[in-house]
Design an enzyme around this catalytic site. Structure first.
Site, PDB file in Angstrom:
ATOM      1  N   ALA A   1      22.342  14.570  34.706  1.00  0.00           N
ATOM      2  CA  ALA A   1      23.159  15.374  33.790  1.00  0.00           C
ATOM      3  C   ALA A   1      23.471  16.737  34.403  1.00  0.00           C
ATOM      4  CB  ALA A   1      22.488  15.475  32.435  1.00  0.00           C
ATOM      5  N   CYS A   2      23.392  17.785  33.601  1.00  0.00           N
ATOM      6  CA  CYS A   2      23.852  19.102  34.045  1.00  0.00           C
ATOM      7  C   CYS A   2      22.958  19.739  35.104  1.00  0.00           C
ATOM      8  CB  CYS A   2      23.986  20.043  32.841  1.00  0.00           C
ATOM      9  SG  CYS A   2      25.226  19.503  31.650  1.00  0.00           S
TER      10      CYS A   2
END
Length: 371
Positions: free
Chosen positions: A155-156
């Site tokens: 993810a981020c």
């Protein structure tokens, strides 16, 4: 043990821009139509009315004013609310690889390196266009590199997970040069029909070239990296290869992006600074010795609080700059973009901290010193 250097970075954001006002106009038109078409079910309490959005709501919730997007018209079309990306021929370069190369080329050019000099390629992003062959293999082929490559998704925090792996491999002597690239076309994942998330994401790509120190001046010494996970379902995307099988049971099933924003905020604001501070303690770096923090651009309140807990002082545009207003949340590419945009004024010997955090939960941190 070798010293690891960030030799160069690169980033690219599309020229297509969607302002808050444009996004709100489209979303509210969708919400009005939805409420009218489902008036009976809403009145009976069977489904919830779609709430309306506003520019003020978006700014207050996130600090975002605009976002750069890969394709604009489909996002604003209330019949689709998602980018329009034509399929490509089997033999053509993939859309995401082409997107990635717009950041990879500048990173290589700034370092004066040819692709053939790269030992390994890591594609670190929230999602890849296909399951196989790896997007990293395609990029490796495009730049003319040999050796190894792989994709990872966290993810981020993905870009800093990639940097953590590259740093470890270079320090141990397993590689001399590793390219970490993060092509994030997050508007393909976002659910633009949900008020709580319709404004969050923009699209961008970033790249980091990490090298073993060969005595060439310049770059940033990697003082240390650290990653840590804590499982959570409170920020989740269910897009994946099993969706087609799920639709054989429920033809109307639509995977989406789900977020408990308040819980995510609370959890991540507690976890991310601890990971960064643990790294700082391990390498003997005091908060007052950190000139700047480059943080993942999730929302401005999160940036404010995490910066303060890492640095031990209030966030300012100087000690923890933000690019949210212009680009929105570009997932893992945001921390690298922030670093490149806001590091030229630092002097030799200045130290900074990168920190990225996202679904998983996953948190990555890196301490760097200007050479």
């Amino acid at each position: 043990m070798h010293t690891s250097i960030i030799r160069s970075t690169g980033y690219w954001a599309p020229s297509n821009v969607i302002t808050n006002a444009e996004l709100v106009e489209s979303y509210n038109a969708y919400a009005r139509r939805f409420n009218a078409e489902h008036a009976a079910e809403i009145a009976a309490g069977e489904i919830d009315e779609a709430p309306f959005s506003s520019s003020e709501f978006i700014t207050n919730a996130s600090g975002i004013e605009r976002r750069h997007v890969y394709e604009k018209s489909g996002i604003l079309d209330i019949d689709t609310l998602t980018p329009r990306i034509p399929p490509r021929r089997f033999e053509d370069i993939s859309a995401q690889a082409e997107f990635a190369m717009k950041a990879v080329r500048p990173a290589l050019e700034k370092a004066g390196r040819e692709g053939a000099e790269i030992d390994g390629v890591i594609v670190a992003s929230s999602a890849q266009q296909r399951n196989f062959p790896g997007l990293s293999c395609e990029i490796q082929n495009l730049i003319g590199a040999t050796g190894w490559s792989f994709d990872l998704t966290m993810a981020c925090a993905s870009a800093l997970y990639g940097l953590n792996i590259a740093n470890a491999m270079i320090r141990s002597g397993q590689a001399r040069r590793i390219l970490v690239c993060s092509p994030e076309i997050m508007t393909c994942i976002n659910v633009h029909s949900r008020r709580d998330v319709h404004f969050i994401f923009g699209d961008a790509a970033s790249a980091i070239l990490v090298e073993a120190d060969d005595g060439t001046p310049g770059g940033w010494e990697v003082l240390g990296t650290h990653t840590q996970n804590k499982f959570s379902n409170h920020l989740r995307s269910d897009y994946g290869f099993i969706n087609i099988a799920e639709r054989t049971v429920d033809p109307d099933y639509t995977p989406g992006l789900d977020q408990d924003g308040h819980r995510v905020f609370k959890d991540v604001v507690s976890l991310a600074p601890v990971v960064a501070r643990d790294l700082m303690t391990r390498i003997g770096l005091e908060p007052e010795g950190v000139r700047r923090a480059w943080l993942h651009q999730a929302n401005i309140r999160m940036v404010d609080m995490i910066a303060k807990r890492i640095l031990g002082r209030d966030r300012t545009p100087e000690n923890a700059p933000s690019i949210l207003e212009e680009y929105g949340n570009t997932s893992s590419s945001s921390v690298v973009m922030n670093f490149e945009m806001n590091s030229d004024d630092m002097n030799a010997g200045d130290t900074g901290i990168m920190c990225a955090y996202g679904a998983g939960y996953g948190v990555g941190a890196a301490a760097v010193r200007k050479r």
